[in-house]
Design a protein around this motif. Sequence first.
Motif, PDB file in Angstrom:
ATOM      1  N   UNK A 114      -0.293   1.805  16.000  1.00 34.78           N
ATOM      2  CA  UNK A 114      -0.545   0.415  15.612  1.00 34.78           C
ATOM      3  C   UNK A 114       0.526  -0.187  14.709  1.00 34.78           C
ATOM      4  N   UNK A 115       1.321   0.660  14.049  1.00 31.53           N
ATOM      5  CA  UNK A 115       2.243   0.161  13.038  1.00 31.53           C
ATOM      6  C   UNK A 115       3.627   0.757  13.214  1.00 31.53           C
ATOM      7  N   UNK A 116       4.599   0.010  12.727  1.00 37.68           N
ATOM      8  CA  UNK A 116       5.953   0.522  12.556  1.00 37.68           C
ATOM      9  C   UNK A 116       6.182   0.630  11.048  1.00 37.68           C
ATOM     10  N   UNK A 117       7.289   1.219  10.662  1.00 38.18           N
ATOM     11  CA  UNK A 117       7.594   1.294   9.226  1.00 38.18           C
ATOM     12  C   UNK A 117       7.661  -0.110   8.638  1.00 38.18           C
ATOM     13  N   UNK A 118       8.286  -1.023   9.366  1.00 39.77           N
ATOM     14  CA  UNK A 118       8.424  -2.398   8.872  1.00 39.77           C
ATOM     15  C   UNK A 118       7.076  -3.097   8.744  1.00 39.77           C
ATOM     16  N   UNK A 119       6.173  -2.868   9.695  1.00 41.03           N
ATOM     17  CA  UNK A 119       4.870  -3.537   9.592  1.00 41.03           C
ATOM     18  C   UNK A 119       3.999  -2.896   8.506  1.00 41.03           C
ATOM     19  N   UNK A 120       4.183  -1.608   8.233  1.00 38.81           N
ATOM     20  CA  UNK A 120       3.444  -0.978   7.135  1.00 38.81           C
ATOM     21  C   UNK A 120       3.915  -1.486   5.780  1.00 38.81           C
ATOM     22  N   UNK A 121       5.203  -1.678   5.643  1.00 42.92           N
ATOM     23  CA  UNK A 121       5.748  -2.084   4.347  1.00 42.92           C
ATOM     24  C   UNK A 121       5.917  -3.588   4.198  1.00 42.92           C
ATOM     25  N   UNK A 122       5.816  -4.334   5.307  1.00 41.02           N
ATOM     26  CA  UNK A 122       6.103  -5.756   5.231  1.00 41.02           C
ATOM     27  C   UNK A 122       4.974  -6.681   5.632  1.00 41.02           C
ATOM     28  N   UNK A 123       3.763  -6.166   5.765  1.00 38.24           N
ATOM     29  CA  UNK A 123       2.648  -7.041   6.140  1.00 38.24           C
ATOM     30  C   UNK A 123       1.439  -6.736   5.261  1.00 38.24           C
ATOM     31  N   UNK A 124       0.542  -7.694   5.178  1.00 42.47           N
ATOM     32  CA  UNK A 124      -0.681  -7.502   4.377  1.00 42.47           C
ATOM     33  C   UNK A 124      -1.522  -6.356   4.936  1.00 42.47           C
ATOM     34  N   UNK A 125      -1.643  -6.291   6.245  1.00 48.59           N
ATOM     35  CA  UNK A 125      -2.419  -5.197   6.856  1.00 48.59           C
ATOM     36  C   UNK A 125      -1.764  -3.845   6.570  1.00 48.59           C
ATOM     37  N   UNK A 126      -0.454  -3.799   6.652  1.00 44.23           N
ATOM     38  CA  UNK A 126       0.260  -2.567   6.346  1.00 44.23           C
ATOM     39  C   UNK A 126       0.065  -2.157   4.902  1.00 44.23           C
ATOM     40  N   UNK A 127       0.063  -3.128   4.006  1.00 45.63           N
ATOM     41  CA  UNK A 127      -0.174  -2.825   2.590  1.00 45.63           C
ATOM     42  C   UNK A 127      -1.574  -2.274   2.366  1.00 45.63           C
ATOM     43  N   UNK A 128      -2.546  -2.782   3.124  1.00 47.47           N
ATOM     44  CA  UNK A 128      -3.905  -2.236   3.017  1.00 47.47           C
ATOM     45  C   UNK A 128      -3.948  -0.781   3.499  1.00 47.47           C
ATOM     46  N   UNK A 129      -3.233  -0.491   4.579  1.00 41.98           N
ATOM     47  CA  UNK A 129      -3.173   0.899   5.072  1.00 41.98           C
ATOM     48  C   UNK A 129      -2.545   1.793   4.008  1.00 41.98           C
ATOM     49  N   UNK A 130      -1.442   1.357   3.429  1.00 41.31           N
ATOM     50  CA  UNK A 130      -0.781   2.151   2.383  1.00 41.31           C
ATOM     51  C   UNK A 130      -1.683   2.300   1.153  1.00 41.31           C
ATOM     52  N   UNK A 131      -2.439   1.274   0.825  1.00 45.70           N
ATOM     53  CA  UNK A 131      -3.400   1.358  -0.277  1.00 45.70           C
ATOM     54  C   UNK A 131      -4.471   2.401   0.028  1.00 45.70           C
ATOM     55  N   UNK A 132      -4.950   2.399   1.263  1.00 44.05           N
ATOM     56  CA  UNK A 132      -5.961   3.394   1.648  1.00 44.05           C
ATOM     57  C   UNK A 132      -5.400   4.809   1.530  1.00 44.05           C
ATOM     58  N   UNK A 133      -4.171   4.997   1.924  1.00 44.98           N
ATOM     59  CA  UNK A 133      -3.559   6.330   1.826  1.00 44.98           C
ATOM     60  C   UNK A 133      -3.449   6.750   0.365  1.00 44.98           C
ATOM     61  N   UNK A 134      -3.016   5.845  -0.488  1.00 44.64           N
ATOM     62  CA  UNK A 134      -2.911   6.162  -1.919  1.00 44.64           C
ATOM     63  C   UNK A 134      -4.283   6.486  -2.507  1.00 44.64           C
ATOM     64  N   UNK A 135      -5.288   5.692  -2.163  1.00 47.66           N
ATOM     65  CA  UNK A 135      -6.647   5.956  -2.659  1.00 47.66           C
ATOM     66  C   UNK A 135      -7.158   7.304  -2.167  1.00 47.66           C
ATOM     67  N   UNK A 136      -6.862   7.625  -0.913  1.00 45.25           N
ATOM     68  CA  UNK A 136      -7.289   8.908  -0.350  1.00 45.25           C
ATOM     69  C   UNK A 136      -6.698  10.063  -1.150  1.00 45.25           C
ATOM     70  N   UNK A 137      -5.412   9.991  -1.435  1.00 42.32           N
ATOM     71  CA  UNK A 137      -4.781  11.057  -2.227  1.00 42.32           C
ATOM     72  C   UNK A 137      -5.394  11.150  -3.622  1.00 42.32           C
ATOM     73  N   UNK A 138      -5.599  10.018  -4.260  1.00 44.50           N
ATOM     74  CA  UNK A 138      -6.167  10.019  -5.607  1.00 44.50           C
ATOM     75  C   UNK A 138      -7.587  10.581  -5.635  1.00 44.50           C
ATOM     76  N   UNK A 139      -8.416  10.132  -4.705  1.00 45.88           N
ATOM     77  CA  UNK A 139      -9.799  10.619  -4.655  1.00 45.88           C
ATOM     78  C   UNK A 139      -9.821  12.114  -4.371  1.00 45.88           C
ATOM     79  N   UNK A 140      -9.010  12.554  -3.433  1.00 48.69           N
ATOM     80  CA  UNK A 140      -8.952  13.991  -3.109  1.00 48.69           C
ATOM     81  C   UNK A 140      -8.574  14.798  -4.344  1.00 48.69           C
ATOM     82  N   UNK A 141      -7.573  14.355  -5.069  1.00 46.03           N
ATOM     83  CA  UNK A 141      -7.161  15.052  -6.286  1.00 46.03           C
ATOM     84  C   UNK A 141      -8.264  15.085  -7.327  1.00 46.03           C
ATOM     85  N   UNK A 142      -8.935  13.958  -7.525  1.00 51.85           N
ATOM     86  CA  UNK A 142     -10.017  13.909  -8.507  1.00 51.85           C
ATOM     87  C   UNK A 142     -11.181  14.821  -8.122  1.00 51.85           C
ATOM     88  N   UNK A 143     -11.528  14.845  -6.854  1.00 53.56           N
ATOM     89  CA  UNK A 143     -12.612  15.724  -6.390  1.00 53.56           C
ATOM     90  C   UNK A 143     -12.221  17.185  -6.584  1.00 53.56           C
TER      91      UNK A 143
END
Length: 152
Positions: A73-102
């Motif tokens: 669904x995404x290219x590097x440019x669409x992940x880093x340059x679009x609102x939807x891509x930023x939401x995906x990257x936010x989800x990935x960051x949250x996933x890592x943080x939650x996993x670490x906390x658990x």
Amino acid sequence: MNALNPVMWSVHVGFAVLWTGGVLFVALAVLPPALRGEIDGSALGSIVDRLRWITRIAAVAFLASGGHMAGTLYTFDSLTGSARGHLVLTMIALWFLITGLVEVGSGKLTSGLDAGKLREPARDAKPFFYGAAGLSVALIITAGLLASPTLF
């Protein structure tokens, strides 16, 4: 449309519901009685051990399903340059943080339970599980925003 896409979406959402629900359940329904000494230590250990395993299995499922979805669904440019891509990257960051906390919270709790204690390890694990619960809510909100076709 790739025939594998609905399978990957289902795996991704299914594990997300199981995992975030488990994190919220432990933080909001299991930890408070442990802090008051109202739950059996072996039962608490079993619940936390299951959450830890769900977290680890979900990580594999998220890598496979999320990797597939991101790759189709995404290219590097669409992940880093679009609102939807930023939401995906936010989800990935949250996933890592939650996993670490658990993982850290589970480790603190189980090591204390292994030493025959209950309230002290629950108190030590509390900020990690509460943090994971708060970030789980943020993850759910982010997923809702990403799923909304009218916002972006």
